[in-house]
Design a protein around this motif. Structure first.
Motif, PDB file in Angstrom:
ATOM      1  N   ILE A 156      64.183  -8.271  74.820  1.00 13.70           N
ATOM      2  CA  ILE A 156      64.653  -9.379  73.982  1.00 13.70           C
ATOM      3  C   ILE A 156      66.120  -9.674  74.274  1.00 13.70           C
ATOM      4  O   ILE A 156      66.533 -10.846  74.357  1.00 13.70           O
ATOM      5  CB  ILE A 156      64.446  -9.046  72.497  1.00 13.70           C
ATOM      6  CG1 ILE A 156      62.956  -8.968  72.173  1.00 13.70           C
ATOM      7  CG2 ILE A 156      65.129 -10.084  71.604  1.00 13.70           C
ATOM      8  CD1 ILE A 156      62.647  -8.464  70.781  1.00 13.70           C
ATOM      9  N   LEU A 160      67.035 -13.393  75.530  1.00  8.29           N
ATOM     10  CA  LEU A 160      67.796 -14.208  74.583  1.00  8.29           C
ATOM     11  C   LEU A 160      69.255 -14.415  74.975  1.00  8.29           C
ATOM     12  O   LEU A 160      69.782 -15.513  74.853  1.00  8.29           O
ATOM     13  CB  LEU A 160      67.750 -13.580  73.187  1.00  8.29           C
ATOM     14  CG  LEU A 160      66.672 -14.026  72.212  1.00  8.29           C
ATOM     15  CD1 LEU A 160      66.869 -13.339  70.877  1.00  8.29           C
ATOM     16  CD2 LEU A 160      66.640 -15.539  72.050  1.00  8.29           C
ATOM     17  N   CYS A 168      69.150 -20.028  73.774  1.00 14.88           N
ATOM     18  CA  CYS A 168      68.953 -18.832  72.945  1.00 14.88           C
ATOM     19  C   CYS A 168      68.227 -19.223  71.661  1.00 14.88           C
ATOM     20  O   CYS A 168      68.840 -19.359  70.604  1.00 14.88           O
ATOM     21  CB  CYS A 168      70.302 -18.177  72.631  1.00 14.88           C
ATOM     22  SG  CYS A 168      71.154 -17.548  74.075  1.00 14.88           S
ATOM     23  N   ASN A 169      66.947 -19.440  71.749  1.00 10.51           N
ATOM     24  CA  ASN A 169      66.182 -19.758  70.553  1.00 10.51           C
ATOM     25  C   ASN A 169      64.791 -19.136  70.651  1.00 10.51           C
ATOM     26  O   ASN A 169      64.364 -18.684  71.719  1.00 10.51           O
ATOM     27  CB  ASN A 169      66.084 -21.279  70.340  1.00 10.51           C
ATOM     28  CG  ASN A 169      65.457 -21.994  71.526  1.00 10.51           C
ATOM     29  OD1 ASN A 169      64.335 -21.704  71.929  1.00 10.51           O
ATOM     30  ND2 ASN A 169      66.197 -22.937  72.107  1.00 10.51           N
ATOM     31  N   PHE A 170      64.104 -19.112  69.527  1.00 11.19           N
ATOM     32  CA  PHE A 170      62.817 -18.441  69.475  1.00 11.19           C
ATOM     33  C   PHE A 170      61.785 -19.125  70.365  1.00 11.19           C
ATOM     34  O   PHE A 170      60.947 -18.468  70.986  1.00 11.19           O
ATOM     35  CB  PHE A 170      62.313 -18.395  68.029  1.00 11.19           C
ATOM     36  CG  PHE A 170      61.007 -17.681  67.879  1.00 11.19           C
ATOM     37  CD1 PHE A 170      60.943 -16.295  67.940  1.00 11.19           C
ATOM     38  CD2 PHE A 170      59.834 -18.389  67.687  1.00 11.19           C
ATOM     39  CE1 PHE A 170      59.731 -15.632  67.816  1.00 11.19           C
ATOM     40  CE2 PHE A 170      58.619 -17.742  67.560  1.00 11.19           C
ATOM     41  CZ  PHE A 170      58.561 -16.355  67.626  1.00 11.19           C
ATOM     42  N   LEU A 173      61.617 -17.933  73.869  1.00 12.57           N
ATOM     43  CA  LEU A 173      60.942 -16.651  74.045  1.00 12.57           C
ATOM     44  C   LEU A 173      59.441 -16.830  74.226  1.00 12.57           C
ATOM     45  O   LEU A 173      58.798 -16.112  74.995  1.00 12.57           O
ATOM     46  CB  LEU A 173      61.206 -15.749  72.839  1.00 12.57           C
ATOM     47  CG  LEU A 173      62.642 -15.265  72.620  1.00 12.57           C
ATOM     48  CD1 LEU A 173      62.725 -14.449  71.339  1.00 12.57           C
ATOM     49  CD2 LEU A 173      63.118 -14.433  73.798  1.00 12.57           C
ATOM     50  N   SER A 377      67.615 -11.309  65.621  1.00 14.23           N
ATOM     51  CA  SER A 377      68.030 -12.671  65.303  1.00 14.23           C
ATOM     52  C   SER A 377      68.331 -13.387  66.613  1.00 14.23           C
ATOM     53  O   SER A 377      68.770 -12.773  67.590  1.00 14.23           O
ATOM     54  CB  SER A 377      69.283 -12.674  64.424  1.00 14.23           C
ATOM     55  OG  SER A 377      69.833 -13.982  64.322  1.00 14.23           O
ATOM     56  N   THR A 378      68.109 -14.688  66.635  1.00 13.29           N
ATOM     57  CA  THR A 378      68.426 -15.469  67.826  1.00 13.29           C
ATOM     58  C   THR A 378      69.866 -15.969  67.814  1.00 13.29           C
ATOM     59  O   THR A 378      70.314 -16.581  68.791  1.00 13.29           O
ATOM     60  CB  THR A 378      67.477 -16.677  67.938  1.00 13.29           C
ATOM     61  OG1 THR A 378      67.614 -17.490  66.759  1.00 13.29           O
ATOM     62  CG2 THR A 378      66.026 -16.227  68.068  1.00 13.29           C
ATOM     63  N   ASN A 379      70.589 -15.706  66.731  1.00 17.68           N
ATOM     64  CA  ASN A 379      71.982 -16.150  66.604  1.00 17.68           C
ATOM     65  C   ASN A 379      72.920 -15.022  67.029  1.00 17.68           C
ATOM     66  O   ASN A 379      73.078 -14.033  66.323  1.00 17.68           O
ATOM     67  CB  ASN A 379      72.282 -16.575  65.163  1.00 17.68           C
ATOM     68  CG  ASN A 379      73.627 -17.272  65.046  1.00 17.68           C
ATOM     69  OD1 ASN A 379      74.505 -17.123  65.893  1.00 17.68           O
ATOM     70  ND2 ASN A 379      73.785 -18.061  63.987  1.00 17.68           N
ATOM     71  N   ARG A 380      73.555 -15.177  68.166  1.00 15.18           N
ATOM     72  CA  ARG A 380      74.435 -14.136  68.701  1.00 15.18           C
ATOM     73  C   ARG A 380      75.613 -13.847  67.783  1.00 15.18           C
ATOM     74  O   ARG A 380      76.173 -12.744  67.793  1.00 15.18           O
ATOM     75  CB  ARG A 380      74.936 -14.567  70.078  1.00 15.18           C
ATOM     76  CG  ARG A 380      75.668 -13.483  70.837  1.00 15.18           C
ATOM     77  CD  ARG A 380      76.202 -13.972  72.168  1.00 15.18           C
ATOM     78  NE  ARG A 380      76.667 -12.861  72.979  1.00 15.18           N
ATOM     79  CZ  ARG A 380      76.236 -12.584  74.200  1.00 15.18           C
ATOM     80  NH1 ARG A 380      75.312 -13.339  74.758  1.00 15.18           N
ATOM     81  NH2 ARG A 380      76.719 -11.558  74.878  1.00 15.18           N
ATOM     82  N   TYR A 395      63.544 -12.075  62.919  1.00 14.10           N
ATOM     83  CA  TYR A 395      62.156 -12.023  63.391  1.00 14.10           C
ATOM     84  C   TYR A 395      61.731 -10.564  63.493  1.00 14.10           C
ATOM     85  O   TYR A 395      62.470  -9.727  64.008  1.00 14.10           O
ATOM     86  CB  TYR A 395      62.013 -12.727  64.739  1.00 14.10           C
ATOM     87  CG  TYR A 395      62.260 -14.207  64.660  1.00 14.10           C
ATOM     88  CD1 TYR A 395      61.224 -15.098  64.386  1.00 14.10           C
ATOM     89  CD2 TYR A 395      63.541 -14.729  64.828  1.00 14.10           C
ATOM     90  CE1 TYR A 395      61.451 -16.462  64.292  1.00 14.10           C
ATOM     91  CE2 TYR A 395      63.785 -16.084  64.741  1.00 14.10           C
ATOM     92  CZ  TYR A 395      62.738 -16.950  64.473  1.00 14.10           C
ATOM     93  OH  TYR A 395      62.961 -18.296  64.377  1.00 14.10           O
TER      94      TYR A 395
END
Length: 458
Positions: A156, A160, A168-170, A173, A377-380, A395
């Motif tokens: 991941i 990501l 960088c978002n779900f 992926l 999380s997808t938020n760095r 997630y």
């Protein structure tokens, strides 16, 4: 002297019974004549339902016994496909008896135990590309699950946060192709081994067709470890390429991919560093459990941080007998969260420290009542900006077959007085909330969690 018809008939029946039993034994002798995991050998089950090698049975302590000293195998037979092997002329260094002995002692604390069936069949396999679970590994049963989930965290991380030219978002992926899956796996495995090798070198173990070590009274062979060659790589990029070129050894059924990776991890760390990492609380890496073996925390920390620290607290602390116990020295890219129904907040040595709770990236390997999972999380910026940390999405992937896609959880860290001190709550962990929520609250204490329509589970 005449023999009566009744006696003659009885003797003929005895001969038929003896012949039948000999035929029965010949059938099992033929099955057991196939040695090693490289053939479609029949694998019996022990009394716990766990599988053991065809050449051995296990006693109550999980110690293998030679053929004929245990129970007859069950009629339920399982086969392990032929593993991916490489040529003995590939240029690696053959394993020696001394190395195999040290490896076995580092894992089990002795040279008698061997890996159980669930370990031998574990490998790194993705779900279908271009699907809701395209970025996730299929996770099996037993102790190997923890390693698969720890590697999942680094997959991941790559998909990501380190891939170039990708959002960088779900959704990105779920749009992963087969080639991208393989590249991410190679990058993840190589990065873990490189960190274990102190960013100096990595060692990759592969199986060849040649046997370099023979069994003796002090070492029980498994027809797998004895065929290893070790390859040393002096650059991280070279490690990534080498693993990618030999990825079939880690991702194909029957290749013992998880064991190969664990071996590579230990040799990358080196036996000398490993002994310095460990302490009196953990002198080896695996512990017996229900006929198999589970990873001790030192294995997971070695994957997460590069050091085989046996504990989850920050730095070093004194144990109950004033012995020095080794914890986590630095923050890592992937963190760790732990919650169990019997968790005691008064046990300071079991509490996860801030270095694992607050990793460099918002990805956590999780342990919920002994079950490994991943939270991300997808938020760095989640762990570096307090404004982002007020309300955000996480997630959750638990790896269980019923889960068709990761669960999206919305976490609100505002303090809500009506969520606390409710009648009937009783401050009993796990009584009112899902264990997943309790896990999240070990990091964000006052958080409320919205499952967004999903029925809470675990």
């Amino acid at each position: 002297m005449q023999v009566s018809d009744q006696e003659q008939s009885s003797r003929e029946l005895d001969l038929e019974e003896i012949t039948r039993k000999i035929s029965f034994l010949d059938k099992w002798r033929e099955i057991f004549s196939y040695r090693g995991l490289g053939t479609d050998n029949a694998t019996p089950q022990n009394h716990d339902g766990n599988h053991v090698s065809a050449d051995e049975t296990e006693n109550a302590t999980g110690i293998p016994q030679p053929r004929g000293q245990g129970h007859l195998p069950s009629s339920s037979l399982c086969s392990i496909p032929k593993p991916s092997i490489i040529s003995s002329k590939s240029g690696g260094s053959p394993i020696s008896l001394a190395m195999a002995t040290k490896l076995r002692q580092s894992l089990f604390g002795n040279t008698i135990h061997v890996f159980s069936y669930d370990w031998k069949k574990a490998y790194f396999r993705f779900h279908d590309p271009f699907s809701d679970l395209a970025f996730t590994l299929e996770v099996g049963k037993g102790g190997a699950r923890s390693i698969q989930m720890a590697v999942q965290g680094f997959i991941i991380k790559d998909l990501l946060f380190t891939r170039k030219g990708k959002d960088c978002n779900f959704h990105s992926l779920c749009a992963v192709s087969k080639q991208e899956q393989e590249q991410a796996l190679a990058v993840a495995l190589a990065g873990i081994l490189w960190a274990a090798g102190a960013a100096e070198k990595a060692t990759v173990c592969l199986v060849t067709e040649h046997t370099y070590v023979t069994s003796n009274p002090d070492y029980s062979g498994d027809d797998f470890t004895e065929r290893l060659q070790l390859f040393e790589l002096l650059e991280k990029e070279a490690t990534e390429k080498f693993i990618y070129d030999h990825l079939q050894c880690f991702k194909e059924e029957g290749g013992h991919g998880v064991i190969l990776f664990l071996y590579s991890l230990i040799f990358s760390r080196t036996f000398e560093r490993l002994q310095k990492d460990l302490d009196a609380s953990s002198t080896h890496l695996l512990q017996p459990h229900a006929g198999g073996f589970l990873c001790r925390q030192a294995v997971l920390n070695m994957i997460l941080t590069g050091r085989a620290s046996p504990n989850v607290f920050n730095g070093c602390q004194k144990g109950k007998s004033q012995e020095i116990l080794h914890g986590v020295l630095t923050r890592s890219d992937v963190g760790y969260l732990w919650w169990g129904k019997d968790t005691s907040e008064d046990d300071r040595l079991s509490q996860v420290g801030s270095r694992l709770k607050t990793p460099k990236l918002p990805i956590w390997l999780c342990n919920i009542n002994g079950n490994p999972s991943v939270l991300f999380s997808t938020n760095r910026q989640l762990l570096s900006d307090w404004k982002v940390e007020r309300r955000f999405d996480l997630y959750f992937y638990g790896g269980q077959p019923p889960q068709k896609k990761p669960v999206q959880l919305t976490v609100d860290t505002h303090s809500h007085h009506w969520e606390r001190n409710q009648p009937g709550d009783g401050h009993v962990p796990g009584r009112r909330f899902s264990p997943v929520e309790m896990l999240i609250r070990t990091k964000w204490r006052e958080a409320t969690i919205n499952w967004n329509g999903t029925i809470p589970f675990f």
